[in-house]
Design a protein around this motif. Sequence first.
Motif, PDB file in Angstrom:
ATOM      1  N   ARG A   1       0.809  -1.219   0.000  1.00 27.05           N
ATOM      2  CA  ARG A   1       0.000   0.000   0.000  1.00 27.05           C
ATOM      3  C   ARG A   1       0.843   1.271   0.000  1.00 27.05           C
ATOM      4  O   ARG A   1       0.536   2.218  -0.729  1.00 27.05           O
ATOM      5  CB  ARG A   1      -0.947   0.004   1.215  1.00 27.05           C
ATOM      6  CG  ARG A   1      -2.051  -1.034   1.143  1.00 27.05           C
ATOM      7  CD  ARG A   1      -3.165  -0.710   2.145  1.00 27.05           C
ATOM      8  NE  ARG A   1      -2.670  -0.755   3.515  1.00 27.05           N
ATOM      9  CZ  ARG A   1      -2.711  -1.841   4.288  1.00 27.05           C
ATOM     10  NH1 ARG A   1      -3.202  -2.975   3.802  1.00 27.05           N
ATOM     11  NH2 ARG A   1      -2.267  -1.805   5.532  1.00 27.05           N
ATOM     12  N   VAL A   2       1.882   1.313   0.830  1.00 24.76           N
ATOM     13  CA  VAL A   2       2.612   2.579   0.999  1.00 24.76           C
ATOM     14  C   VAL A   2       3.927   2.617   0.236  1.00 24.76           C
ATOM     15  O   VAL A   2       4.555   3.673   0.140  1.00 24.76           O
ATOM     16  CB  VAL A   2       2.887   2.860   2.491  1.00 24.76           C
ATOM     17  CG1 VAL A   2       1.606   2.817   3.294  1.00 24.76           C
ATOM     18  CG2 VAL A   2       3.909   1.883   3.072  1.00 24.76           C
ATOM     19  N   GLY A   3       4.368   1.490  -0.288  1.00 26.59           N
ATOM     20  CA  GLY A   3       5.632   1.435  -1.011  1.00 26.59           C
ATOM     21  C   GLY A   3       6.597   0.489  -0.344  1.00 26.59           C
ATOM     22  O   GLY A   3       6.750   0.492   0.890  1.00 26.59           O
ATOM     23  N   ARG A   4       7.264  -0.322  -1.142  1.00 23.59           N
ATOM     24  CA  ARG A   4       8.137  -1.352  -0.568  1.00 23.59           C
ATOM     25  C   ARG A   4       9.464  -0.783  -0.087  1.00 23.59           C
ATOM     26  O   ARG A   4       9.997  -1.228   0.924  1.00 23.59           O
ATOM     27  CB  ARG A   4       8.372  -2.450  -1.611  1.00 23.59           C
ATOM     28  CG  ARG A   4       7.139  -3.344  -1.773  1.00 23.59           C
ATOM     29  CD  ARG A   4       6.865  -3.785  -3.188  1.00 23.59           C
ATOM     30  NE  ARG A   4       5.510  -4.336  -3.296  1.00 23.59           N
ATOM     31  CZ  ARG A   4       4.896  -4.565  -4.440  1.00 23.59           C
ATOM     32  NH1 ARG A   4       5.508  -4.261  -5.568  1.00 23.59           N
ATOM     33  NH2 ARG A   4       3.674  -5.052  -4.464  1.00 23.59           N
ATOM     34  N   TRP A   5       9.998   0.198  -0.784  1.00 23.37           N
ATOM     35  CA  TRP A   5      11.301   0.725  -0.377  1.00 23.37           C
ATOM     36  C   TRP A   5      11.241   1.478   0.952  1.00 23.37           C
ATOM     37  O   TRP A   5      12.129   1.304   1.794  1.00 23.37           O
ATOM     38  CB  TRP A   5      11.873   1.604  -1.485  1.00 23.37           C
ATOM     39  CG  TRP A   5      13.325   1.872  -1.266  1.00 23.37           C
ATOM     40  CD1 TRP A   5      13.899   3.068  -0.915  1.00 23.37           C
ATOM     41  CD2 TRP A   5      14.400   0.939  -1.345  1.00 23.37           C
ATOM     42  NE1 TRP A   5      15.251   2.924  -0.787  1.00 23.37           N
ATOM     43  CE2 TRP A   5      15.596   1.626  -1.045  1.00 23.37           C
ATOM     44  CE3 TRP A   5      14.469  -0.427  -1.654  1.00 23.37           C
ATOM     45  CZ2 TRP A   5      16.838   1.021  -1.031  1.00 23.37           C
ATOM     46  CZ3 TRP A   5      15.707  -1.052  -1.647  1.00 23.37           C
ATOM     47  CH2 TRP A   5      16.876  -0.334  -1.335  1.00 23.37           C
ATOM     48  N   PRO A   6      10.231   2.326   1.212  1.00 16.44           N
ATOM     49  CA  PRO A   6      10.155   2.957   2.536  1.00 16.44           C
ATOM     50  C   PRO A   6      10.074   1.937   3.674  1.00 16.44           C
ATOM     51  O   PRO A   6      10.691   2.130   4.731  1.00 16.44           O
ATOM     52  CB  PRO A   6       8.878   3.804   2.452  1.00 16.44           C
ATOM     53  CG  PRO A   6       8.706   4.089   1.007  1.00 16.44           C
ATOM     54  CD  PRO A   6       9.199   2.867   0.304  1.00 16.44           C
ATOM     55  N   VAL A   7       9.335   0.854   3.468  1.00 17.31           N
ATOM     56  CA  VAL A   7       9.246  -0.181   4.500  1.00 17.31           C
ATOM     57  C   VAL A   7      10.598  -0.864   4.671  1.00 17.31           C
ATOM     58  O   VAL A   7      11.031  -1.153   5.797  1.00 17.31           O
ATOM     59  CB  VAL A   7       8.149  -1.207   4.143  1.00 17.31           C
ATOM     60  CG1 VAL A   7       8.162  -2.390   5.115  1.00 17.31           C
ATOM     61  CG2 VAL A   7       6.778  -0.541   4.164  1.00 17.31           C
ATOM     62  N   PHE A   8      11.291  -1.106   3.558  1.00 14.94           N
ATOM     63  CA  PHE A   8      12.607  -1.740   3.612  1.00 14.94           C
ATOM     64  C   PHE A   8      13.592  -0.883   4.405  1.00 14.94           C
ATOM     65  O   PHE A   8      14.319  -1.390   5.273  1.00 14.94           O
ATOM     66  CB  PHE A   8      13.108  -1.949   2.178  1.00 14.94           C
ATOM     67  CG  PHE A   8      14.443  -2.632   2.072  1.00 14.94           C
ATOM     68  CD1 PHE A   8      14.582  -3.985   2.318  1.00 14.94           C
ATOM     69  CD2 PHE A   8      15.580  -1.904   1.713  1.00 14.94           C
ATOM     70  CE1 PHE A   8      15.818  -4.611   2.214  1.00 14.94           C
ATOM     71  CE2 PHE A   8      16.815  -2.524   1.608  1.00 14.94           C
ATOM     72  CZ  PHE A   8      16.926  -3.877   1.858  1.00 14.94           C
ATOM     73  N   LEU A   9      13.620   0.415   4.147  1.00  9.98           N
ATOM     74  CA  LEU A   9      14.510   1.303   4.895  1.00  9.98           C
ATOM     75  C   LEU A   9      14.084   1.389   6.361  1.00  9.98           C
ATOM     76  O   LEU A   9      14.929   1.461   7.262  1.00  9.98           O
ATOM     77  CB  LEU A   9      14.524   2.693   4.267  1.00  9.98           C
ATOM     78  CG  LEU A   9      15.278   2.841   2.946  1.00  9.98           C
ATOM     79  CD1 LEU A   9      15.192   4.281   2.449  1.00  9.98           C
ATOM     80  CD2 LEU A   9      16.738   2.423   3.083  1.00  9.98           C
ATOM     81  N   GLY A  10      12.779   1.383   6.606  1.00  7.20           N
ATOM     82  CA  GLY A  10      12.299   1.395   7.979  1.00  7.20           C
ATOM     83  C   GLY A  10      12.769   0.192   8.769  1.00  7.20           C
ATOM     84  O   GLY A  10      13.047   0.290   9.977  1.00  7.20           O
ATOM     85  N   GLY A  11      12.900  -0.949   8.106  1.00 13.49           N
ATOM     86  CA  GLY A  11      13.421  -2.139   8.772  1.00 13.49           C
ATOM     87  C   GLY A  11      14.845  -1.929   9.258  1.00 13.49           C
ATOM     88  O   GLY A  11      15.221  -2.418  10.337  1.00 13.49           O
ATOM     89  N   HIS A  12      15.643  -1.200   8.496  1.00 15.62           N
ATOM     90  CA  HIS A  12      17.025  -0.957   8.920  1.00 15.62           C
ATOM     91  C   HIS A  12      17.099   0.052  10.063  1.00 15.62           C
ATOM     92  O   HIS A  12      18.064   0.034  10.834  1.00 15.62           O
ATOM     93  CB  HIS A  12      17.864  -0.500   7.723  1.00 15.62           C
ATOM     94  CG  HIS A  12      18.169  -1.609   6.769  1.00 15.62           C
ATOM     95  ND1 HIS A  12      17.283  -2.006   5.783  1.00 15.62           N
ATOM     96  CD2 HIS A  12      19.237  -2.449   6.670  1.00 15.62           C
ATOM     97  CE1 HIS A  12      17.802  -3.013   5.113  1.00 15.62           C
ATOM     98  NE2 HIS A  12      18.982  -3.294   5.628  1.00 15.62           N
ATOM     99  N   VAL A  13      16.098   0.905  10.195  1.00 16.69           N
ATOM    100  CA  VAL A  13      16.026   1.763  11.378  1.00 16.69           C
ATOM    101  C   VAL A  13      15.776   0.903  12.622  1.00 16.69           C
ATOM    102  O   VAL A  13      16.342   1.159  13.693  1.00 16.69           O
ATOM    103  CB  VAL A  13      14.921   2.824  11.212  1.00 16.69           C
ATOM    104  CG1 VAL A  13      14.741   3.630  12.496  1.00 16.69           C
ATOM    105  CG2 VAL A  13      15.246   3.751  10.045  1.00 16.69           C
ATOM    106  N   ALA A  14      14.947  -0.142  12.478  1.00 15.39           N
ATOM    107  CA  ALA A  14      14.737  -1.074  13.585  1.00 15.39           C
ATOM    108  C   ALA A  14      16.034  -1.791  13.944  1.00 15.39           C
ATOM    109  O   ALA A  14      16.320  -2.036  15.124  1.00 15.39           O
ATOM    110  CB  ALA A  14      13.650  -2.087  13.224  1.00 15.39           C
ATOM    111  N   LEU A  15      16.848  -2.131  12.929  1.00 19.21           N
ATOM    112  CA  LEU A  15      18.137  -2.765  13.198  1.00 19.21           C
ATOM    113  C   LEU A  15      19.063  -1.799  13.936  1.00 19.21           C
ATOM    114  O   LEU A  15      19.827  -2.212  14.824  1.00 19.21           O
ATOM    115  CB  LEU A  15      18.782  -3.211  11.884  1.00 19.21           C
ATOM    116  CG  LEU A  15      20.117  -3.944  12.010  1.00 19.21           C
ATOM    117  CD1 LEU A  15      19.972  -5.236  12.794  1.00 19.21           C
ATOM    118  CD2 LEU A  15      20.719  -4.229  10.632  1.00 19.21           C
TER     119      LEU A  15
END
Length: 405
Positions: free
Chosen positions: A284-298
Motif C-alpha cells: 500500500r505505501v511502497g516497498r522501499w520505505p518499509v525496507f529502509l524502515g526495517g534498517h532503522v529497527a536494526l
Amino acid sequence: MYVASVRPSERVRGKVPGTVVALGAVSLLTDVSAEMVTAFMPVYLLFTLNMSYAQFGVLDGLYTGATAVLRLVGGLVSDRTHRHKAVAAAGYGLSAVTKLIFPLVGASAFGIGATMAADRAGKGLRTAPRDALISLATPPDRLGAAFGLHRSMDTVGALLGPLVTFLLLYWLGTVAGPVFVVSGCFAAIGLIVLVAFVRENPRPAPTGPRPSIRAGLGLLRQAGYRRVAVASALLGLATLSDAFVFILVQQATGAPLHLLPLLPLGTALVFLLAAAPLGRVADRVGRWPVFLGGHVALLAVYALLLVPGTGYAGAVAALVCHGLFYAATDGVLSARVATLVPESLRASGLAVVQTGQALARLVSSVAFGFLLQYAAFGTAVHTAIASLVVAVATSLYLTTTARPT
C-alpha cells in the motif's frame, strides 16, 4: 519499469496462490533444518572448539557469502530452462546432503568451513528460482502479501529450529552428531514436499531479453534497478550477521550462556507475527520505505547493546527490533525487485541483487569478527552503528534524489 506478470487463471481475489503456500511449507521444513545449525554453531565453534572471534567471523562470513556466485548461476539456469522448480530442488538437495557431512568432519576448521560453504551454496542455488516461482504466480498488486506469507511460514521453521536444538542439547549435552542428523531429516522432508506438491504451471516462452549472465548484469544499466541493487548492498555491508547479533545480545545483557541457542526464537516469533502485515503495508505505501524502515529497527538493536544493566528486558527489546527488521526487509526487497525486471530475467534479476547483499554480508562478518577480536566491545558496537547510519542515509539519498523514469 517492468511489471511482474501472472496467468489470468491464477488471479484469485483476496487469496495467495497455492504455489506460494506449498513453497512456504517447503521453506518451513528447510528452515527448521537451517536454524538448528545456525543456533548450534556459535556454541559449538566458540565455546566447544574454542575458536576466536576472528576465526568465527571468517567462517560466519563464508557461511553467508558462499551463496553469492551460485545465486547468479541458479537465476541464469532457471531463466534459460524455464524450470525454476528443478533448479530450486537441486539447491535444496545439496543443503540436505551437507547436514549428514557435518558430523564426519569433526573439529577440523577446514572441514567445517567447506561443509558450511556447500550448505550455503545450496541456499544460493535455490533462492532466486524459488522467489521467481512466487513472483510469477502472484499478481503484482499482491506481491508484498505473497512474499510476506511465504516468509511467515519460513519463520515458523526458524522458530522451531532453535527450540529443537535447545532440547537436543538439554537432553544429550553439546554433542554435534544428533543435531546434524535431525537437521538433515527435516531438510530431506522439505525436499520431498517440494517435489511432490509444488506445481510449476507450463508457460509460453516469456518475451524479453534472452537470459544470460551478461543480460542479468546488464539490468544494472537501468537507473531504478541499479539504485536498489547498490543501496541494498550498502545496507548489507552494515548489517551484522544473526550469529553476531545473538552473541552480542547475550554478552550485553548478561543472559546465561545456555540460553544462547534460544535467542533466535525471539527474532523468529516477531518475524512470524509481523511479516505478513508488513508485506501488506508495503503493497500500500511502497516497498522501499518499509525496507529502509526495517534498517532503522536494526539500528535500534545496535543502540540497545550499549544501554547498561538492561538484563532480560533489554534482550527482549533487542530481539523484538531484530524481528521487525527481518519482517520489513526479507520478502519486501524481493517484492520490490520483481517489479523492476522483465519476466524472462526474473530469477536473474533477483539473483544479482541477492548476490550483492551476500558478498556485502561476507565482508561485514569477517570485518566485524576481527574488530570484536582486537577492539573493545563498545568500540565494535559504535562502529556498527556509525556504518549503518551512513548506509541508511546514503540509500535514502540514492532513492529520493533520483529523477522519475
